[in-house]
Design a protein around this motif. Structure first.
Motif, PDB file in Angstrom:
ATOM      1  N   LYS A  20      12.493  -5.162  23.293  1.00  0.00           N
ATOM      2  CA  LYS A  20      11.812  -6.320  23.669  1.00  0.00           C
ATOM      3  C   LYS A  20      12.864  -7.365  23.848  1.00  0.00           C
ATOM      4  CE  LYS A  20       9.802  -8.595  19.600  1.00  0.00           C
ATOM      5  NZ  LYS A  20       8.546  -9.117  19.050  1.00  0.00           N
ATOM      6  N   PRO A  21      12.335  -8.467  24.763  1.00  0.00           N
ATOM      7  CA  PRO A  21      13.853  -9.691  25.095  1.00  0.00           C
ATOM      8  C   PRO A  21      14.064 -10.090  23.781  1.00  0.00           C
ATOM      9  CG  PRO A  21      11.798  -9.844  26.598  1.00  0.00           C
ATOM     10  CD  PRO A  21      11.456  -8.641  25.729  1.00  0.00           C
ATOM     11  N   GLY A  22      15.216 -10.550  23.608  1.00  0.00           N
ATOM     12  CA  GLY A  22      15.688 -11.081  22.073  1.00  0.00           C
ATOM     13  C   GLY A  22      16.279 -10.155  21.156  1.00  0.00           C
ATOM     14  N   VAL A  23      16.036  -9.033  21.096  1.00  0.00           N
ATOM     15  CA  VAL A  23      16.484  -8.018  20.237  1.00  0.00           C
ATOM     16  C   VAL A  23      17.623  -7.467  20.773  1.00  0.00           C
ATOM     17  CG1 VAL A  23      15.728  -5.821  19.186  1.00  0.00           C
ATOM     18  CG2 VAL A  23      13.760  -7.588  19.596  1.00  0.00           C
ATOM     19  N   ILE A  24      18.586  -7.209  19.700  1.00  0.00           N
ATOM     20  CA  ILE A  24      19.727  -6.359  19.886  1.00  0.00           C
ATOM     21  C   ILE A  24      19.343  -4.990  19.178  1.00  0.00           C
ATOM     22  CG2 ILE A  24      22.189  -6.051  19.482  1.00  0.00           C
ATOM     23  CD1 ILE A  24      22.376  -9.194  19.624  1.00  0.00           C
ATOM     24  N   PHE A  25      19.088  -4.200  19.912  1.00  0.00           N
ATOM     25  CA  PHE A  25      18.979  -2.766  19.197  1.00  0.00           C
ATOM     26  C   PHE A  25      20.175  -1.958  18.943  1.00  0.00           C
ATOM     27  CE2 PHE A  25      18.364   1.851  19.564  1.00  0.00           C
ATOM     28  CZ  PHE A  25      17.141   2.000  18.883  1.00  0.00           C
ATOM     29  N   GLU A 100       8.946  -5.052  12.917  1.00  0.00           N
ATOM     30  CA  GLU A 100       9.502  -6.125  13.409  1.00  0.00           C
ATOM     31  C   GLU A 100       8.646  -6.287  14.831  1.00  0.00           C
ATOM     32  OE1 GLU A 100      13.142  -3.555  13.541  1.00  0.00           O
ATOM     33  OE2 GLU A 100      11.053  -3.578  12.363  1.00  0.00           O
ATOM     34  N   TYR A 101       7.915  -5.351  15.197  1.00  0.00           N
ATOM     35  CA  TYR A 101       7.462  -5.341  16.602  1.00  0.00           C
ATOM     36  C   TYR A 101       5.839  -5.158  16.697  1.00  0.00           C
ATOM     37  CZ  TYR A 101      12.159  -3.682  17.317  1.00  0.00           C
ATOM     38  OH  TYR A 101      13.586  -3.630  17.440  1.00  0.00           O
ATOM     39  N   GLY A 102       5.281  -4.992  15.406  1.00  0.00           N
ATOM     40  CA  GLY A 102       3.833  -4.803  15.375  1.00  0.00           C
ATOM     41  C   GLY A 102       3.417  -4.009  14.126  1.00  0.00           C
ATOM     42  N   GLU A 103       2.422  -3.322  14.297  1.00  0.00           N
ATOM     43  CA  GLU A 103       1.909  -2.706  13.185  1.00  0.00           C
ATOM     44  C   GLU A 103       1.924  -1.003  13.450  1.00  0.00           C
ATOM     45  OE1 GLU A 103      -1.947  -4.055  11.696  1.00  0.00           O
ATOM     46  OE2 GLU A 103      -1.240  -6.318  11.487  1.00  0.00           O
ATOM     47  N   ALA A 104       2.038  -0.252  12.306  1.00  0.00           N
ATOM     48  CA  ALA A 104       2.033   1.183  12.279  1.00  0.00           C
ATOM     49  C   ALA A 104       1.514   1.977  11.258  1.00  0.00           C
ATOM     50  CB  ALA A 104       3.527   1.558  12.742  1.00  0.00           C
ATOM     51  N   PHE A 105       1.509   3.272  11.343  1.00  0.00           N
ATOM     52  CA  PHE A 105       0.956   3.973  10.035  1.00  0.00           C
ATOM     53  C   PHE A 105       2.160   5.254  10.080  1.00  0.00           C
ATOM     54  CE2 PHE A 105      -3.084   2.249  10.676  1.00  0.00           C
ATOM     55  CZ  PHE A 105      -3.546   1.918   9.511  1.00  0.00           C
TER      56      PHE A 105
END
Length: 182
Positions: A20-25, A100-105
């Motif tokens: 997503k914008p602003g992230v350096i992968f 850092e991008y949301g929620e997960a399991f």
């Protein structure tokens, strides 16, 4: 442990604005295109853990599989796969976590570990620590303990390594990047 990180650190490709914008992968796939760099990475982990007292390697879906499986093979240790939700066919334990991008399991087969087992957890990088913390919680729910959380890259500004250390889980990374490093 200090290793010559300059040789392989330059092969970790920064991809701007992904996912997503602003992230350096931090893309580790170029490491796998260099047999010498991959050998340096694997040898660093193998030398660190060859005499360590642990029973299993745990690898995080999906990039943690790349390093964890090779290290497990080299050290002749069983490999435990920590998968994203819905990917394992048998009875599982699940743990929710924030990324850092949301929620997960995260899920693991319920019979993967026994009381008294000790696991080194592998991922490609430690950012917020969410995935590794979820894995550590799953390990503890099975009665086992985490020997150490290990990765190629640490992003210390996101405090994941600190969160793991605060839980009593030592961390080890081969290199680190500031969030703005290119």
């Amino acid at each position: 442990m200090v290793i010559d990180t300059f040789s392989f650190k330059s092969l970790i490709r920064p991809v701007v604005d992904f996912p997503k914008p602003g992230v350096i992968f931090r893309d580790i796939t170029p490491l796998f295109q260099s047999p010498k760099a991959l050998r340096m990475v694997i040898d660093s982990f193998v030398h660190r853990y060859i005499d360590a007292d642990f029973s299993h390697i745990g690898a995080m879906d999906a990039r943690g599989f790349l390093i964890g499986s090779i290290v497990a093979h080299e050290l002749n240790k069983p490999l435990i796969l920590f998968r994203k939700q819905g990917k394992l066919p048998a009875d599982v334990l699940a743990e929710g976590y924030k990324t850092e991008y949301g929620e997960a399991f995260l899920e693991v087969h319920a019979d993967s570990l026994c009381e008294g087992d000790s696991v080194i957890l592998f991922d490609d990088l430690i950012a917020t620590g969410g995935t590794l913390i979820a894995a550590a919680n799953l390990v503890r729910r099975m009665g086992a303990r985490v020997h150490e959380a290990s990765a190629i890259i640490d992003l210390p500004e996101l405090l994941g390594s600190q969160r793991l250390e605060d839980m009593g889980i030592p961390t080890f990374c081969l290199t680190n990047f500031a969030l703005t490093d290119m």
